[in-house]
Write a protein that holds these residues in place. Structure first.
Motif, PDB file in Angstrom:
ATOM      1  N   ALA A 314       0.841  -1.195   0.000  1.00 35.66           N
ATOM      2  CA  ALA A 314       0.000   0.000   0.000  1.00 35.66           C
ATOM      3  C   ALA A 314       0.880   1.250   0.000  1.00 35.66           C
ATOM      4  O   ALA A 314       0.499   2.307  -0.499  1.00 35.66           O
ATOM      5  CB  ALA A 314      -0.938   0.008   1.209  1.00 35.66           C
ATOM      6  N   ASP A 315       2.093   1.111   0.586  1.00 36.33           N
ATOM      7  CA  ASP A 315       3.110   2.168   0.523  1.00 36.33           C
ATOM      8  C   ASP A 315       4.473   1.481   0.538  1.00 36.33           C
ATOM      9  O   ASP A 315       5.029   1.210   1.605  1.00 36.33           O
ATOM     10  CB  ASP A 315       2.991   3.131   1.698  1.00 36.33           C
ATOM     11  N   PRO A 316       5.000   1.161  -0.655  1.00 35.59           N
ATOM     12  CA  PRO A 316       6.280   0.439  -0.721  1.00 35.59           C
ATOM     13  C   PRO A 316       7.441   1.174  -0.072  1.00 35.59           C
ATOM     14  O   PRO A 316       8.458   0.558   0.249  1.00 35.59           O
ATOM     15  CB  PRO A 316       6.513   0.283  -2.235  1.00 35.59           C
ATOM     16  N   THR A 317       7.320   2.489   0.147  1.00 34.10           N
ATOM     17  CA  THR A 317       8.412   3.244   0.763  1.00 34.10           C
ATOM     18  C   THR A 317       8.439   3.081   2.281  1.00 34.10           C
ATOM     19  O   THR A 317       9.404   3.486   2.926  1.00 34.10           O
ATOM     20  CB  THR A 317       8.308   4.740   0.434  1.00 34.10           C
ATOM     21  N   ALA A 318       7.378   2.512   2.860  1.00 32.01           N
ATOM     22  CA  ALA A 318       7.320   2.379   4.317  1.00 32.01           C
ATOM     23  C   ALA A 318       8.457   1.510   4.834  1.00 32.01           C
ATOM     24  O   ALA A 318       9.114   1.845   5.833  1.00 32.01           O
ATOM     25  CB  ALA A 318       5.972   1.800   4.737  1.00 32.01           C
ATOM     26  N   LEU A 319       8.705   0.390   4.167  1.00 35.17           N
ATOM     27  CA  LEU A 319       9.794  -0.487   4.597  1.00 35.17           C
ATOM     28  C   LEU A 319      11.138   0.208   4.416  1.00 35.17           C
ATOM     29  O   LEU A 319      12.032   0.084   5.268  1.00 35.17           O
ATOM     30  CB  LEU A 319       9.764  -1.800   3.816  1.00 35.17           C
ATOM     31  N   GLN A 320      11.299   0.958   3.336  1.00 33.94           N
ATOM     32  CA  GLN A 320      12.546   1.699   3.130  1.00 33.94           C
ATOM     33  C   GLN A 320      12.767   2.688   4.270  1.00 33.94           C
ATOM     34  O   GLN A 320      13.883   2.823   4.788  1.00 33.94           O
ATOM     35  CB  GLN A 320      12.488   2.441   1.797  1.00 33.94           C
ATOM     36  N   HIS A 343      10.221  10.103  13.330  1.00 31.58           N
ATOM     37  CA  HIS A 343      10.067  10.234  11.873  1.00 31.58           C
ATOM     38  C   HIS A 343       9.425   8.973  11.294  1.00 31.58           C
ATOM     39  O   HIS A 343       8.426   9.031  10.568  1.00 31.58           O
ATOM     40  CB  HIS A 343      11.458  10.478  11.282  1.00 31.58           C
ATOM     41  N   ALA A 344      10.007   7.816  11.631  1.00 33.72           N
ATOM     42  CA  ALA A 344       9.513   6.559  11.075  1.00 33.72           C
ATOM     43  C   ALA A 344       8.122   6.218  11.595  1.00 33.72           C
ATOM     44  O   ALA A 344       7.264   5.739  10.842  1.00 33.72           O
ATOM     45  CB  ALA A 344      10.491   5.435  11.402  1.00 33.72           C
ATOM     46  N   THR A 345       7.888   6.448  12.882  1.00 35.02           N
ATOM     47  CA  THR A 345       6.583   6.137  13.479  1.00 35.02           C
ATOM     48  C   THR A 345       5.474   6.949  12.828  1.00 35.02           C
ATOM     49  O   THR A 345       4.401   6.424  12.497  1.00 35.02           O
ATOM     50  CB  THR A 345       6.608   6.393  14.992  1.00 35.02           C
ATOM     51  N   ILE A 346       5.710   8.222  12.630  1.00 36.29           N
ATOM     52  CA  ILE A 346       4.704   9.084  11.995  1.00 36.29           C
ATOM     53  C   ILE A 346       4.436   8.623  10.566  1.00 36.29           C
ATOM     54  O   ILE A 346       3.281   8.528  10.132  1.00 36.29           O
ATOM     55  CB  ILE A 346       5.175  10.556  12.016  1.00 36.29           C
ATOM     56  N   ALA A 347       5.512   8.331   9.831  1.00 38.01           N
ATOM     57  CA  ALA A 347       5.350   7.893   8.438  1.00 38.01           C
ATOM     58  C   ALA A 347       4.537   6.604   8.357  1.00 38.01           C
ATOM     59  O   ALA A 347       3.650   6.460   7.504  1.00 38.01           O
ATOM     60  CB  ALA A 347       6.720   7.694   7.796  1.00 38.01           C
ATOM     61  N   LEU A 348       4.802   5.656   9.242  1.00 39.32           N
ATOM     62  CA  LEU A 348       4.101   4.380   9.212  1.00 39.32           C
ATOM     63  C   LEU A 348       2.648   4.519   9.662  1.00 39.32           C
ATOM     64  O   LEU A 348       1.751   3.897   9.093  1.00 39.32           O
ATOM     65  CB  LEU A 348       4.820   3.353  10.089  1.00 39.32           C
ATOM     66  N   ALA A 349       2.424   5.348  10.682  1.00 35.58           N
ATOM     67  CA  ALA A 349       1.057   5.515  11.178  1.00 35.58           C
ATOM     68  C   ALA A 349       0.157   6.165  10.129  1.00 35.58           C
ATOM     69  O   ALA A 349      -1.023   5.815  10.003  1.00 35.58           O
ATOM     70  CB  ALA A 349       1.071   6.344  12.454  1.00 35.58           C
ATOM     71  N   LEU A 350       0.704   7.089   9.360  1.00 37.36           N
ATOM     72  CA  LEU A 350      -0.107   7.816   8.380  1.00 37.36           C
ATOM     73  C   LEU A 350      -0.134   7.140   7.008  1.00 37.36           C
ATOM     74  O   LEU A 350      -0.851   7.592   6.110  1.00 37.36           O
ATOM     75  CB  LEU A 350       0.413   9.249   8.244  1.00 37.36           C
ATOM     76  N   ALA A 351       0.625   6.081   6.823  1.00 37.55           N
ATOM     77  CA  ALA A 351       0.645   5.381   5.538  1.00 37.55           C
ATOM     78  C   ALA A 351      -0.646   4.589   5.333  1.00 37.55           C
ATOM     79  O   ALA A 351      -1.259   4.135   6.302  1.00 37.55           O
ATOM     80  CB  ALA A 351       1.835   4.437   5.483  1.00 37.55           C
TER      81      ALA A 351
END
Length: 450
Positions: A314-320, A343-351
């Motif tokens: 759903a967001d391939p950049t999340a793992l990156q 940074h990572a937590t926010i990105a993953l939560a909103l993905a």
């Protein structure tokens, strides 16, 4: 005026009036045997012990690079080397010093060596902040052994230190101190006459909170201990209570046991909040873990798992993002690692979320465990060895790149699974295009829906 005059005066004052120095300074090890942690560098016969003359064999380079996170003992090791070799100890910081200050120390070292046979240990902190030209200015002193240079850095020296200096130096990597390392240091400071001399006790509950505050930083632990001990003694208390420590360092004790239920409950809540796209709740649980002194690498590992388990394509950049965060955390440590984890937590939560990758591998594994496998179709088998043709291996295989569409309608799965479909993409975020792609490919492969 040479910087070493200030250093000599300070050392003389500390010896005459030890109580006037900070606890972290008073408890500074005098020998390598008193150093806390870094046992991989202190083994008998190690290069560090040869450098101070405690082991036979060549001392090696006269320049040492200490690479490790803050509070792991870089300054301490430099000081111990100077004491063990009876050398002058001069400390400079690359943040405030420049070529002029470096040259002044080198000139002073040459005079001391030639005038009264006194060697000099130059400890240069934050060497990665020196420019190439500034690092070049150190080379003559290192090559001619006018000083024993001990340089410290928190950055990867292969990226931040010039090659000529790196090649002339012994590189020692310092590891983060463990809770047991810090605990031993705290208890030594409580009982040692150079420290608190048993003037106050430290209950286990308070000690555990002090360890969390320290976050693997010995200097931070001793500074907090000294402040709390002073507050307790001012109150006439025989021990440092948890409340006194909390008031002194302005840090509330978080109820969190890294080996108990709280560890797993809070970690679970963090991941479930990310899965539920509640960024604020996720940040709350992240903050609790950080404040309690959780290992940042553990948090980073959980985020990497979440990126594949709950977000996937759903967001391939999340793992990156999660992998990059884990790499950054391993390099920088706390406190700065908190920014990366946020940074990572926010990105993953909103993905956008998808567990399609999770359910796909789960279904495939279930079939394999049930024994649904079967032989690999003959046309897909390896045909590069002698005799493969006689066995019919590789015959009839269609090379997809030879076709205009780039896809060959041939059977790939074993017979028992030829119509099995494991991956069921959602239409969330970027996975929508994968849903279109999988529909098109299955159709062109001539597959029937199970």
């Amino acid at each position: 005026m040479e910087p070493d005059l200030f250093t000599a005066a300070a050392e003389e004052r500390q010896e005459k009036e030890p109580s006037s120095s900070p606890l972290a300074v008073r408890m500074r090890p005098r020998t390598l045997d008193e150093v806390v942690g870094q046992q991989h560098l202190l083994k008998p016969g190690s290069p560090l012990r040869r450098l101070v003359g405690e082991a036979s064999g060549p001392a090696g380079p006269s320049s040492v690079l200490l690479w490790g996170p803050p509070g792991t003992g870089k300054t301490t090791l430099a000081y111990v080397v100077s004491k063990a070799t009876d050398a002058r100890f001069v400390e400079l910081s690359a943040i405030t010093a420049g070529v002029k200050e470096v040259r002044a120390v080198i000139d002073g070292a040459r005079r001391a060596s030639g005038g009264y046979g006194k060697e000099t240990v130059l400890f240069l902190d934050e060497i990665h902040r020196f420019s190439k030209a500034q690092q070049d200015s150190l080379l003559p002193a290192v090559e001619n052994r006018w000083v024993t240079l001990i340089a410290a850095t928190t950055e990867n020296p292969y990226f931040s230190v010039i090659s000529p200096l790196l090649s002339r130096s012994l590189l020692l990597t310092l590891e983060p101190l463990t809770d047991d390392d810090i605990r031993g240091l705290i208890r030594r400071a409580l009982s040692d006459e150079r420290g608190l001399g048993d003037a106050v006790a430290l209950p286990e509950e308070t000690e555990n909170h002090l360890l969390r505050i320290a976050g693997g930083d010995a200097r931070r632990a001793l500074t907090a201990l000294e402040a709390a001990a002073g507050a307790a003694l001012d109150k006439g208390e025989p021990e440092i209570g948890l409340t006194t420590l909390e008031e002194t360092v302005d840090r509330a004790a978080v109820k969190y046991d890294r080996d108990g239920d709280q560890h797993y409950d809070v970690a679970s809540a963090l991941i479930k909040s990310i899965r539920g796209s509640d960024v604020d709740a996720a940040l709350h649980y992240l903050a609790r873990m950080i404040e309690a002194g959780e290992d940042p690498r553990f948090i980073a590992r959980r985020l990497m798992i979440s990126a594949s388990e709950d977000i996937g394509l759903a967001d391939p950049t999340a793992l990156q993002t999660a992998v990059a965060a884990a790499q950054a955390v391993a390099m920088i440590g706390f406190p700065e690692a908190a920014l990366t984890l946020s940074h990572a937590t926010i990105a993953l939560a909103l993905a956008p979320k998808s567990n399609a990758a999770t359910t796909a591998i789960g279904a495939a594994l279930e079939d394999v465990r049930k024994g649904l496998a079967g032989p690999v179709p003959a046309h897909l088998r390896d045909s590069h060895y002698k005799g493969a043709t006689k066995l019919g291996h590789g015959q009839g295989y269609v090379y997809p790149h030879d076709l205009a569409e780039g896809i060959a309608a041939q059977q790939y799965a074993p017979d028992a699974l030829k119509d099995r479909e494991y991956y069921e993409p959602t239409r969330h975020g970027a996975e929508a295009r994968y849903a279109d792609a999988v529909e098109w490919t299955r159709k062109n492969l001539g597959r029937k829906r199970s």
